[in-house]
Design a protein around this motif. Structure first.
Motif, short mmCIF file in Angstrom:
data_model
loop_
_atom_site.label_atom_id
_atom_site.label_comp_id
_atom_site.label_asym_id
_atom_site.label_seq_id
_atom_site.Cartn_x
_atom_site.Cartn_y
_atom_site.Cartn_z
N VAL A 1 5.75 -83.01 50.82
CA VAL A 1 6.13 -81.99 49.82
C VAL A 1 6.90 -82.57 48.64
CG1 VAL A 1 6.10 -80.03 51.43
CG2 VAL A 1 8.23 -81.30 51.09
N ALA A 2 7.33 -83.84 48.76
CA ALA A 2 8.19 -84.41 47.71
C ALA A 2 7.40 -84.86 46.49
CB ALA A 2 8.96 -85.60 48.29
N ASP A 3 7.95 -84.59 45.30
CA ASP A 3 7.40 -85.15 44.07
C ASP A 3 7.94 -86.56 43.87
OD1 ASP A 3 6.04 -82.76 43.09
OD2 ASP A 3 8.06 -81.93 42.82
N ILE A 4 9.18 -86.76 44.29
CA ILE A 4 9.86 -88.05 44.10
C ILE A 4 10.57 -88.40 45.41
CG2 ILE A 4 11.75 -89.22 42.85
CD1 ILE A 4 11.21 -87.13 40.55
N VAL A 5 10.41 -89.64 45.86
CA VAL A 5 11.10 -90.09 47.08
C VAL A 5 12.15 -91.13 46.67
CG1 VAL A 5 10.85 -91.19 49.34
CG2 VAL A 5 9.03 -89.69 48.48
N ILE A 6 13.39 -90.89 47.05
CA ILE A 6 14.46 -91.85 46.72
C ILE A 6 14.96 -92.48 48.02
CG2 ILE A 6 16.74 -92.14 45.66
CD1 ILE A 6 14.96 -91.06 43.55
N ASP A 7 14.84 -93.78 48.12
CA ASP A 7 15.39 -94.47 49.28
C ASP A 7 16.89 -94.62 49.04
OD1 ASP A 7 16.15 -96.09 51.31
OD2 ASP A 7 14.88 -97.79 50.75
N VAL A 8 17.68 -93.98 49.88
CA VAL A 8 19.13 -93.95 49.61
C VAL A 8 19.89 -95.02 50.41
CG1 VAL A 8 19.10 -91.49 49.02
CG2 VAL A 8 19.66 -92.16 51.36
N SER A 9 19.21 -95.74 51.30
CA SER A 9 19.95 -96.69 52.15
C SER A 9 20.62 -97.77 51.33
CB SER A 9 19.05 -97.39 53.17
OG SER A 9 17.86 -96.72 53.36
N GLY A 10 21.89 -97.96 51.64
CA GLY A 10 22.64 -99.04 51.00
C GLY A 10 23.00 -98.80 49.55
N LYS A 11 22.76 -97.58 49.06
CA LYS A 11 23.11 -97.32 47.65
C LYS A 11 24.29 -96.36 47.59
CE LYS A 11 18.30 -97.47 46.11
NZ LYS A 11 17.15 -96.55 45.89
N ASP A 12 25.14 -96.50 46.56
CA ASP A 12 26.23 -95.53 46.44
C ASP A 12 25.73 -94.27 45.71
OD1 ASP A 12 26.34 -96.08 43.70
OD2 ASP A 12 27.82 -97.67 43.99
N TYR A 13 26.53 -93.20 45.81
CA TYR A 13 26.08 -91.91 45.27
C TYR A 13 25.81 -91.98 43.77
CZ TYR A 13 27.66 -90.20 49.78
OH TYR A 13 27.82 -90.01 51.11
N ALA A 14 26.64 -92.74 43.05
CA ALA A 14 26.47 -92.82 41.60
C ALA A 14 25.11 -93.43 41.24
CB ALA A 14 27.61 -93.63 40.98
N THR A 15 24.73 -94.47 41.98
CA THR A 15 23.43 -95.12 41.73
C THR A 15 22.28 -94.18 42.06
OG1 THR A 15 24.48 -97.19 42.38
CG2 THR A 15 22.06 -97.18 42.34
N ILE A 16 22.42 -93.47 43.18
CA ILE A 16 21.35 -92.53 43.59
C ILE A 16 21.21 -91.42 42.54
CG2 ILE A 16 20.63 -90.87 45.37
CD1 ILE A 16 22.44 -92.55 47.34
N ALA A 17 22.34 -90.89 42.10
CA ALA A 17 22.31 -89.79 41.12
C ALA A 17 21.66 -90.25 39.83
CB ALA A 17 23.74 -89.30 40.85
N LYS A 18 22.02 -91.43 39.40
CA LYS A 18 21.47 -91.98 38.15
C LYS A 18 19.95 -92.13 38.27
CE LYS A 18 23.07 -95.35 34.87
NZ LYS A 18 23.61 -96.69 34.71
N GLU A 19 19.52 -92.63 39.42
CA GLU A 19 18.09 -92.82 39.66
C GLU A 19 17.35 -91.48 39.60
OE1 GLU A 19 17.59 -95.34 43.13
OE2 GLU A 19 15.45 -94.81 43.26
N ILE A 20 17.95 -90.47 40.21
CA ILE A 20 17.31 -89.14 40.23
C ILE A 20 17.23 -88.58 38.81
CG2 ILE A 20 17.59 -86.73 41.00
CD1 ILE A 20 18.79 -87.93 43.61
N LEU A 21 18.33 -88.70 38.07
CA LEU A 21 18.33 -88.16 36.70
C LEU A 21 17.31 -88.88 35.83
CD1 LEU A 21 22.16 -87.58 36.37
CD2 LEU A 21 20.39 -85.82 36.26
N LYS A 22 17.17 -90.16 36.05
CA LYS A 22 16.20 -90.93 35.28
C LYS A 22 14.78 -90.49 35.64
CE LYS A 22 15.24 -95.65 34.01
NZ LYS A 22 15.18 -96.96 34.67
N LYS A 23 14.53 -90.41 36.93
CA LYS A 23 13.17 -90.07 37.36
C LYS A 23 12.78 -88.64 37.06
CE LYS A 23 12.33 -93.73 40.56
NZ LYS A 23 12.58 -94.25 41.88
#
Ligand code: S3P
Length: 172
Positions: free
Chosen positions: A144-166
């Motif tokens: 069901v996902a349009d975008i899959v973000i692998d969150v392992s080993g990443k901090d929240y700021a990096t994950i958030a940035k990646e999501i906003l970019k994508k």
């Protein structure tokens, strides 16, 4: 609609990532479990105990319909089973926060409030059952996902940035 919808297994960090997206983007955020708790004026754990899971799922579907019809430009974090609601993709861009079960479990037990985090989750009372549920759900989350973000080993700021970019929402 322009919503971002965070989905993923219990404990993967949907709430923490949502707060970081809010910080970086200034978006308004809501959480489907919080909405249900306020509709019912009782905790998820109590709703499961007093009414059972099918009752909870019906409310999730009702919340999904409202999100689809009435909510725009919002960051929506969801409960781990929300991915099953009808017409999920009509709500917004579906972003899966993905990590191996071991990583998710470790993240929960490393938290200073680990016991509280486990206790409030009726479907995480037994680690073996939770792992089986994870294995059963994983392919469906991906489907069901349009975008899959692998969150392992990443901090929240990096994950958030990646999501906003994508999702093409740029930080201010
Ligand atoms: C559930 C996950 C919970 C909550 C309820 C059911 C699930 O939310 O909605 O306990 O089915 O995975 P979190 O993912 O925030 O723990």
């Amino acid at each position: 609609m322009n919503n971002i919808v965070l989905i993923g297994f219990m404990g993967v960090g949907k709430g923490s990532v949502a707060r970081e997206i809010v910080r970086q983007s200034g978006m308004v955020a809501i959480d489907t479990d919080d909405i249900i708790e306020s509709m019912e004026n009782r905790k998820i754990k109590k709703i499961f105990e007093e009414e059972g899971e099918p009752y909870f799922r019906k409310i999730e579907a009702r919340v999904a319909k409202w999100l689809r019809e009435s909510v725009n430009d919002t960051l929506i974090s969801t409960g781990g089973g929300f991915y099953k609601v009808p017409k999920l993709q009509k709500i917004g861009k579906i972003v899966l926060l993905d990590a191996p079960f071991e990583t998710i479990y470790q993240r929960i037990i490393d938290h200073p409030n680990a016991q509280k985090k486990l206790k409030k989750r009726p479907l995480f009372q037994d680690v073996n059952k939770a792992e089986a549920l994870y294995n059963e759900r994983e392919p469906h989350y991906r489907a069901v996902a349009d975008i899959v973000i692998d969150v392992s080993g990443k901090d929240y700021a990096t994950i958030a940035k990646e999501i906003l970019k994508k999702t093409a929402k740029h930080s201010e």
